[in-house]
Design a protein around this motif. Structure first.
Motif, PDB file in Angstrom:
ATOM      1  N   GLU A  32       0.692  -1.210   0.161  1.00 42.26           N
ATOM      2  CA  GLU A  32      -0.036   0.137  -0.022  1.00 42.26           C
ATOM      3  C   GLU A  32       1.031   1.228   0.057  1.00 42.26           C
ATOM      4  N   SER A  33       1.865   1.345   0.650  1.00 41.83           N
ATOM      5  CA  SER A  33       2.943   2.377   0.784  1.00 41.83           C
ATOM      6  C   SER A  33       3.415   2.651  -0.516  1.00 41.83           C
ATOM      7  N   THR A  34       3.707   1.624  -1.344  1.00 45.19           N
ATOM      8  CA  THR A  34       4.205   1.772  -2.546  1.00 45.19           C
ATOM      9  C   THR A  34       3.482   2.274  -3.793  1.00 45.19           C
ATOM     10  N   ARG A  35       2.222   1.744  -3.552  1.00 46.19           N
ATOM     11  CA  ARG A  35       1.012   2.195  -4.300  1.00 46.19           C
ATOM     12  C   ARG A  35       0.717   3.651  -4.148  1.00 46.19           C
ATOM     13  N   ILE A  36       0.626   4.289  -2.973  1.00 43.65           N
ATOM     14  CA  ILE A  36       0.544   5.610  -2.677  1.00 43.65           C
ATOM     15  C   ILE A  36       1.545   6.427  -3.303  1.00 43.65           C
ATOM     16  N   ALA A  37       2.961   5.897  -3.094  1.00 41.08           N
ATOM     17  CA  ALA A  37       4.143   6.759  -3.424  1.00 41.08           C
ATOM     18  C   ALA A  37       4.042   6.679  -5.118  1.00 41.08           C
ATOM     19  N   VAL A  38       3.644   5.803  -5.619  1.00 35.18           N
ATOM     20  CA  VAL A  38       3.430   5.818  -7.198  1.00 35.18           C
ATOM     21  C   VAL A  38       2.434   6.868  -7.689  1.00 35.18           C
TER      22      VAL A  38
END
Length: 354
Positions: A32-38
């Protein structure tokens, strides 16, 4: 439409192009943190999110309030939430506390999550020393935006406001009709739009209704807190005021504390008026006379204007002003002022020290 370039987004987010592709195609297997960063990288680079991802968050609306200690702000949050829910939208609530998350951080997080629009209650727009670029930038990026209480020129959006000038006129009229002439007002820092308008309205009302032009010693600027109310009351009581107008209900509670600390009574010796008609103000000791903001009406108007923007219709580019209502309870009383002692005397009573 400006489709994201995988290489640009990957470099900005610090991930691989394959990860960017998975996020943009809404594939599983991404933290989820990676998705938000993208998605944040997509937004910051000015690209348009894929339609599928925009639909995921289309029902979310950002809502930022200053705090939850002052009861009027939870009241606004609840009224706005109810109005949004009636239209199948859900608020993403951000509240500010000393040392906590700042307004700009909330705005960025809400944009990162793809909210459909944002409503701010008494945000930095209400502070005349604050930069407006944050709001101008949001509007330039096409973010629907509505600002409550704190009109500022230069922002292309809808403002919803309580009529602070008209409200203070109602209060002064009530107190003058009750025999008061030494009327004082205490509000928060003068850099805030609401404080400025209250002071302007107070000066006008005192001149028109009480025949008093010199009111500098009748104005105290502190903070919109219980402690601020007590401090402002102390200053005004030292100036021989017989009635105190407070910029919020919690300030009024602090003012009542200060009155009692001095061995005086409310309303027999000093009348006190609040602002907002927060929940439970009818049950204080004594029940508080206060100026009721039209929280429900203002919230409904804010949501209607925001959803018009979300639906592609242009909302009013103006300030919509709502008239408050003076609710008279038992914290104010009829009084006259003794020329000798400058103390309020409830009609039919003997002044203290006489």
């Amino acid at each position: 439409m400006r489709a994201p370039r995988l290489a640009d987004v990957a470099a900005k987010a610090g991930v691989s192009e394959a990860t960017v592709s998975r996020v943009l195609n809404d594939k599983p297997g991404v933290a989820e943190s990676t998705r938000i960063a993208v998605l944040a990288a997509v937004d910051m680079l000015g690209y348009d999110r894929p339609a599928k991802l925009r639909r995921i968050s289309a029902g979310l609306v950002g809502l930022v309030v200053p705090e939850l200690v002052n009861p009027v702000f939870p009241a606004f949050a609840q009224a706005i939430e109810c109005a949004l829910a009636a239209r199948d939208f859900t608020p993403v609530l951000g509240t500010q506390t000393p040392g906590g998350i700042a307004e700009d951080d909330y705005l960025q997080m809400m944009c990162d999550r793809g909210v459909a629009g944002i409503i701010l209650v008494c945000g930095l727009h209400a502070d005349t020393t604050a930069d407006l670029d944050r709001y101008v930038d949001l509007r330039r990026r096409g973010m629907p935006l509505v600002l409550i209480n704190g009109y500022r020129e230069g922002i292309d959006t809808t403002f919803i406001s309580c009529d602070d000038v008209g409200g203070i006129h109602q209060i002064v009229s009530h107190l003058v009709d009750s025999g008061h002439r030494r009327i004082g007002v205490t509000v928060g820092p003068e850099r805030f739009v609401t404080a400025q308008r209250t002071i302007t309205g107070f000066r006008q009302a005192m001149a028109q209704l009480a025949g008093v032009d010199a009111v500098t010693d009748l104005i105290a600027t502190t903070w919109y807190t219980v402690e601020g109310g007590a401090q402002g009351a102390a200053q005004l009581l030292d100036a021989d005021c017989t009635a105190l107008i407070c910029g919020s209900d919690i300030m009024a509670l602090g003012a009542i504390q200060e009155v009692r600390r001095r061995g005086l009574r409310v309303p027999e010796d000093i009348s006190v008026v609040g602002h907002d008609d927060s929940p439970l103000m009818a049950f204080t000791d004594p029940p508080l006379t206060t100026l009721r903001q039209d929280v429900d009406g203002m919230s409904q108007a804010a949501v209607a204007a925001l959803l018009d923007e979300i639906d592609g219709r242009t909302s009013p580019r103006a300030e919509l002003v709502f008239r408050p209502e003076l609710v008279v309870r038992r914290s104010t009383s009829t009084a006259v002022v003794s020329a000798l002692h400058r103390r309020p005397v409830v009609l039919g009573r003997t002044p203290r020290g006489a």
